[in-house]
Write an enzyme that holds these catalytic residues in place. Structure first.
Site, PDB file in Angstrom:
ATOM      1  N   ASN A  39       0.844  -1.191   0.000  1.00 32.55           N
ATOM      2  CA  ASN A  39       0.000   0.000   0.000  1.00 32.55           C
ATOM      3  C   ASN A  39       0.880   1.242   0.000  1.00 32.55           C
ATOM      4  O   ASN A  39       2.104   1.145  -0.017  1.00 32.55           O
ATOM      5  CB  ASN A  39      -0.977  -0.023   1.185  1.00 32.55           C
ATOM      6  CG  ASN A  39      -0.233  -0.065   2.503  1.00 32.55           C
ATOM      7  OD1 ASN A  39       0.526   0.846   2.832  1.00 32.55           O
ATOM      8  ND2 ASN A  39      -0.428  -1.146   3.258  1.00 32.55           N
ATOM      9  N   ILE A  73      -2.727  -7.328  14.339  1.00 33.33           N
ATOM     10  CA  ILE A  73      -1.591  -7.196  15.262  1.00 33.33           C
ATOM     11  C   ILE A  73      -1.979  -6.353  16.480  1.00 33.33           C
ATOM     12  O   ILE A  73      -1.757  -6.738  17.629  1.00 33.33           O
ATOM     13  CB  ILE A  73      -0.378  -6.566  14.532  1.00 33.33           C
ATOM     14  CG1 ILE A  73       0.045  -7.464  13.366  1.00 33.33           C
ATOM     15  CG2 ILE A  73       0.780  -6.362  15.503  1.00 33.33           C
ATOM     16  CD1 ILE A  73       1.136  -6.882  12.485  1.00 33.33           C
ATOM     17  N   LEU A  74      -2.602  -5.195  16.220  1.00 31.23           N
ATOM     18  CA  LEU A  74      -2.926  -4.281  17.322  1.00 31.23           C
ATOM     19  C   LEU A  74      -3.931  -4.912  18.285  1.00 31.23           C
ATOM     20  O   LEU A  74      -3.719  -4.905  19.510  1.00 31.23           O
ATOM     21  CB  LEU A  74      -3.476  -2.965  16.750  1.00 31.23           C
ATOM     22  CG  LEU A  74      -3.976  -1.952  17.773  1.00 31.23           C
ATOM     23  CD1 LEU A  74      -2.885  -1.552  18.755  1.00 31.23           C
ATOM     24  CD2 LEU A  74      -4.532  -0.712  17.069  1.00 31.23           C
ATOM     25  N   LYS A  82     -10.686  -2.412  18.363  1.00 33.26           N
ATOM     26  CA  LYS A  82      -9.348  -2.889  18.728  1.00 33.26           C
ATOM     27  C   LYS A  82      -9.175  -2.971  20.240  1.00 33.26           C
ATOM     28  O   LYS A  82      -8.209  -3.566  20.714  1.00 33.26           O
ATOM     29  CB  LYS A  82      -8.273  -1.941  18.160  1.00 33.26           C
ATOM     30  CG  LYS A  82      -8.362  -1.732  16.655  1.00 33.26           C
ATOM     31  CD  LYS A  82      -7.615  -2.797  15.900  1.00 33.26           C
ATOM     32  CE  LYS A  82      -7.694  -2.550  14.401  1.00 33.26           C
ATOM     33  NZ  LYS A  82      -7.000  -3.562  13.629  1.00 33.26           N
TER      34      LYS A  82
END
Ligand SMILES: Cc1cc2nc3c(=O)[nH]c(=O)nc-3n(C[C@H](O)[C@H](O)[C@H](O)COP(=O)(O)O)c2cc1C
Length: 405
Positions: free
Chosen positions: A213, A312-313, A350
């Site tokens: 990206n 991941i977070l 999250k």
């Protein structure tokens, strides 16, 4: 860049070959907005002329304590009281020995001794042959200087002017400039370990192709620098970007989201703060081909199937909560529209205390950005500014929210 605007630096040169670097360092200080008063030892004048240093600093150079230009004939008092910092670059072995003993037999050592210590920091950048640097006498002197409150900057390793190779080269002008700028930043993250992810990820399709990206990594790298300036130990897990590693930062290079997850997990337990600034790919090709996918002329196009990448977070935040919540997690959201709504939703999804929103197309690859901070108390806008300036503000915002260490 005006990192040193309003700062007045006394730049002291003692006798060493590295005086040639002091010219560029002086220029860097001036470019960063500082005013610079150069003071040279007699030996330094054998290596570079006061004319060069005067031209670069825009001020006449001082070298004698008997200089009658000062009304009271006390340049050691006047120059040291005006300074926000005294930086000796290069600092010769001989000059540091004089500092250790409180000698005051030339203007530069005299003004170091006469400076108001609580208000005017002294930074020294050693520069000498590797044997001189490694000598127990020099190492003893460096330790004593530190014990006396002097900031002793590191040295570089490599080829030396004398033809030998080893430790003792003076830091490069840009490294010296960084150290001076860092010195003036508030140490709001002192004693903390900050883990940061930055840049894009690269998800392989085959050995030569992949999906990535437009994240440049600049925001995450600026955060790494700002956290280090603020006194933190910093680990930076970086996707594929060609940016230089900020000084003092430990960098781990990764490619894919799965690589990034492994690198983050390896450091998360030791961290106090986790800032997830990387633009991690949500999906990756389900089966990366082992060999290059060839065009066979039939007109058939390969079909790509995707699987979801690890979050991941969310994973780190969940693990931290399970362990008692000592790790403070900060997420980033790069959106194209409805920033506030998306940032609030992402914060909840999250499970992190602080979410930082920015508009992807307005930040990717750029040197400036604008941030929207969303936490349980509401929102805070950090208006458009350079990424390093924003990173310093964000670091201060994070530090304010940390439990006392
Ligand atoms: C060609 C030459 C190069 C030198 N380079 C260095 C050096 O890089 N570092 C150092 O500590 N001393 C170096 N010296 C020795 C210093 O110049 C010497 O110790 C001098 O007394 C330093 O004086 P000052 O501390 O008053 O500046 C060099 C001497 C010569 C002749």
């Amino acid at each position: 860049m005006s990192d040193l605007a309003g700062k007045h630096i006394v730049l002291g040169l003692s006798g060493g070959v590295a005086c040639y670097k002091a010219a560029e360092f002086c220029r860097g200080l001036v470019k960063a907005g500082a005013t610079v008063q150069v003071v040279m030892t007699e030996a330094a004048e054998h290596f570079i002329t006061p004319v060069t240093m005067q031209a670069l600093s825009g001020r006449t150079v001082y070298s004698s304590q008997w200089d009658a230009r000062e009304g009271n004939n006390m340049p050691h008092i006047n120059l040291s009281r005006e300074a926000d910092a005294i930086v000796i670059a290069p600092a010769s072995a001989d000059f540091m020995a004089r500092l250790v003993h409180g000698r005051a037999d030339d203007l530069l050592s005299l003004l170091c001794l006469a400076r108001p210590r609580e208000r005017v920091p002294l930074l020294v950048a050693p520069a000498m042959n590797r044997e001189m640097y490694a000598h127990p006498a020099t190492q003893r002197n460096l330790a004593q200087l530190r014990a006396d409150g002097t900031v002793v900057l590191g040295v570089g390793a490599g080829e030396q002017a004398c033809g030998e190779t080893g430790d003792g080269r003076m830091l490069e002008p840009d490294e010296l400039l960084y150290e001076v700028v860092r010195h003036f930043q508030p140490k709001v993250l002192s004693g903390r370990h900050v883990l940061i992810t930055a840049g894009p990820t690269f998800e392989a399709i085959d050995p030569v192709r992949g999906l990535t990206n437009r994240s440049s990594g600049k925001m995450g790298f600026a955060l790494a620098r700002a956290a280090h300036e603020a006194g933190a130990q910093v680990t930076l897990v970086a996707g594929p970007v060609a940016l230089p590693t900020p000084r003092g930062v430990q960098r781990v290079d990764v490619m894919s989201a799965q690589d990034m997850q492994r690198a983050v997990q390896a450091s998360a337990d030791a961290a106090d703060v986790f800032i997830a600034a990387a633009a991690v790919a949500d999906w990756r090709p389900a089966n990366a081909a082992g060999q290059k996918i060839k065009k066979d002329g039939s007109g058939e196009v390969p079909a790509l199937a995707f699987v979801e990448n690890p979050d991941i977070l969310a994973g780190v935040a969940q693990g931290a909560r399970a362990k008692g919540g000592a790790l403070y997690c900060v997420g980033f959201a790069a959106e194209s529209h409805d920033l506030l709504a998306h940032a609030q939703a992402k914060r909840a999804r999250k499970g992190v205390p602080l979410l930082v929103g920015n508009i992807g197309p307005d930040t990717f690859g750029r040197d400036d950005n604008a941030l929207l901070l969303v936490d349980e108390g509401g929102t805070t806008e950090l208006p458009r500014d350079g990424k390093l300036a924003l990173a310093r503000r964000l670091v201060a915002e994070i530090a304010r929210r940390l439990p006392r260490g």
